[in-house]
Scaffold this motif. Sequence first.
Motif: not given
Length: 305
Positions: A13, A102, A248-249, A252, A256
Amino acid sequence: MFKGILLSISASCLFGLVYYFPVLLRPLSVVEIFCWRLLMSCPAIAILITFEKRWDAVLSLLKKIKRNPLFILAILFSSSMLAIQMLIFIWAPLTGKALSTSLGYFILPLMMVISGRFVYKEKFSVYQRVAITLAVLGVIYELWTTGAFSWETVVVALGYPIYLIFRRELGLDGIEGTFSDFFCIAVACAIYLCTQYSAAEIKMQFVYHPVAIPMLGVITAIAFAAYFVAAKLLPLGLFGLLSYIEPALLAIVSIVLLHETISPDHIWTYVLVWSAVCLLMVEGLVYTIRSISRRKYIREIKDNL
């Protein structure tokens, strides 16, 4: 084990947060953000080594350099490879390349599996063979539809395995190697800032972002600290499985927060690569469950003796 899982997820995170940080540091340039990140992170890494009581490892590295001064060239090469990766990590969100970068982090585990096969003669499992096939099909499709593969995807996917193998072969894969890489890059960053800007200009850069710049360094150091501790606390299979959370983050964050979209020409590339990653995740999950069951079975046998 719960602590290790929590630390691993926290590290992912935090790395995802760092991926968005360059946007918050505008109008600083990519190189300026890179320099400040390293200058703020290096002292934090030193604090981490102090907390872990690992300065003996750093001293051993210094003795190794004293015995063989040419070894410093290997350290400089190692730090240069890491610097390239960290520059791309900062450059991508600022230039609309976050999503393609990514993708490189998604392909990275596959490249590590392939590297293990050809460099260390490790054998492929059935899951790994199918995953590699899917990834190769994704690359072929990308080349067929676009005529080229994004260079940032390639640099991330290939650069990190080369960097990690190089560090392992030279015995720099511990905390002392991380410190030497960060230290060398930080020194280069300090020289760059001092030669390219006046003291007043450097001060203005910091004053313009008095909170964000130190936070970038602190978050980077905490993320690395959580990553290292989690690696010690968790079984290898589970640790490898949780490592997929970070890319994956990043994807995102790209979609987003940075408002990037997947081009129709690239959809099947992502589908094939992500399918390959999911297979590796399934393998990691199966391996972890079996390992936990095996340890529980052994513990029960010992308790009954």
